[in-house]
Design an enzyme around this catalytic site. Structure first.
Site, short mmCIF file in Angstrom:
data_model
loop_
_atom_site.label_atom_id
_atom_site.label_comp_id
_atom_site.label_asym_id
_atom_site.label_seq_id
_atom_site.Cartn_x
_atom_site.Cartn_y
_atom_site.Cartn_z
N ASP A 1 10.49 17.05 74.03
CA ASP A 1 11.82 16.53 74.36
C ASP A 1 12.90 17.47 73.81
OD1 ASP A 1 10.45 14.36 75.35
OD2 ASP A 1 11.07 12.97 73.78
N ALA B 1 2.07 10.18 74.65
CA ALA B 1 1.96 10.71 73.29
C ALA B 1 2.69 9.80 72.30
CB ALA B 1 2.52 12.12 73.24
N THR C 1 9.58 -7.19 77.63
CA THR C 1 10.47 -6.79 76.52
C THR C 1 11.91 -6.88 77.01
OG1 THR C 1 10.36 -4.44 77.11
CG2 THR C 1 8.71 -5.25 75.57
N GLY D 1 14.83 -5.91 74.98
CA GLY D 1 15.76 -5.24 74.06
C GLY D 1 16.13 -6.15 72.90
N GLY E 1 10.12 1.36 73.84
CA GLY E 1 9.07 0.70 74.64
C GLY E 1 7.70 1.30 74.38
N ASP E 2 7.65 2.60 74.15
CA ASP E 2 6.38 3.27 73.84
C ASP E 2 5.84 2.78 72.49
OD1 ASP E 2 7.14 4.75 76.08
OD2 ASP E 2 7.93 6.40 74.87
#
Ligand code: RIB
Length: 302
Positions: free
Chosen positions: A19, A48, A220, A222, A251-252
């Site tokens: 990233d 990952a 989910t 938030g 979220g991951d």
């Protein structure tokens, strides 16, 4: 799946990215050149990030994926390596390592453009037979070709694995994948998308969805928390108030920690609570994997 089984593990089949994160005062508009803050090169990729979160939650984790033979592969794998994720099934690709360009706004929101590159080369056959069995919690997401998810999900179902799909980025999965699932993890946008695709309308869409696909649905929301339903009974977990710095990877983190909790033998309500708390923590720091560290998922009162 029990916590006393020494062979139980999480297997993540999915994306591995580097990233490039640039803080911006606001999101740029088309045609504009905007001055941002210093760029950071951080490990990422939804798969990952999920693997790293599960590993930090204290279980054995194997990552299956592809990276290029370029300068972005090292940063992409750095924190998986350091945390002890098994990278034996990460194979080289001729394409460029997956890369996400992230504009990170002052309110914690972000805009992401992903160049999947090597992730497009992933193949369900990359997963060794020894990694797919009744002791496996298999984690899927959708930054890799959906047809490969479908092939692997069908195989894992036959071999008795527990299968989770995080429906991110938002795309409607193949029917073959849905049929194989034990758990589908969706945010509000993904829930609305799949509900529309399956013709589900009206109140309680997560419950209706669970009944329609024959799998449990984790939704989910938030700051409003998360819920788990099998279509008949729903467990709700309230949101947590935190100082949001960057929501990337929340979220991951939720997905990885939930999977790890299943391997540890926790019940679903406890797994939901820990996943919710870990996702909230992830929002308090910059990055995805970098925001998961420095905090013991199980030390907190959730
Ligand atoms: O979910 C966050 C992730 O999405 C980032 O790490 C980026 O790589 C993109 O895949």
């Amino acid at each position: 799946m029990t916590g006393s089984n020494p062979f139980a593990r999480v297997v993540v089949f999915g994306s591995i990215n580097t990233d490039v994160v640039v803080p911006v005062p606001r999101l740029p508009i088309a045609g504009e050149t905007l001055l941002g803050g210093d760029a950071a090169i951080l490990p990422g990729g939804k798969g990952a990030n999920q693997a790293h979160a599960a590993r930090l939650a204290g279980v054995a984790v194997a990552m299956v994926g592809r990276v290029g033979q370029d300068e972005l592969a090292g940063p992409a794998l750095s924190m998986l390596e350091a945390s002890g994720v098994d990278l034996g099934a990460v194979r080289p690709s001729r394409r460029a390592t997956g890369c996400a360009m992230i504009w990170s706004g002052p309110d914690g929101s972000s805009t992401i453009v992903v160049s999947p590159g090597a992730n497009q080369d992933i193949n369900a056959d990359d997963v060794p037979e020894a990694l797919v069995g009744p002791d496996t919690v298999l984690v899927l997401q959708q930054e890799v070709p959906l047809a490969e998810n479908a092939r692997l999900a069908a195989r894992a179902r036959e071999r008795g694995a527990t299968i989770l799909l995080n429906m991110a980025p938002a795309q409607v999965p193949d029917r073959e994948t849905l049929d194989a699932l034990d758990y589908l993890i969706v945010n509000d946008i993904e829930l609305a998308m799949i509900a529309a695709a399956l013709g589900i309308a009206g109140a309680d869409p997560a419950e209706r969805l669970a009944r329609a696909i024959g799998a449990k649905v984790l939704s989910t929301h938030g700051e409003a928390g998360a819920a788990l339903t099998d279509g008949e009974t729903t467990i709700r977990q309230p949101g947590r108030t935190v100082d949001v710095v960057d929501t990337t990877g929340a979220g991951d983190t939720f997905t990885g920690v939930f999977a790890a909790c299943l391997v540890r033998g926790l019940d679903e309500a406890a797994a939901l609570a820990h996943a919710n708390a870990a996702a909230a923590h992830c929002c308090t720091r910059q990055g995805a994997q970098t925001a998961q560290v420095g905090w013991d998922v199980f030390a907190k009162d959730v």
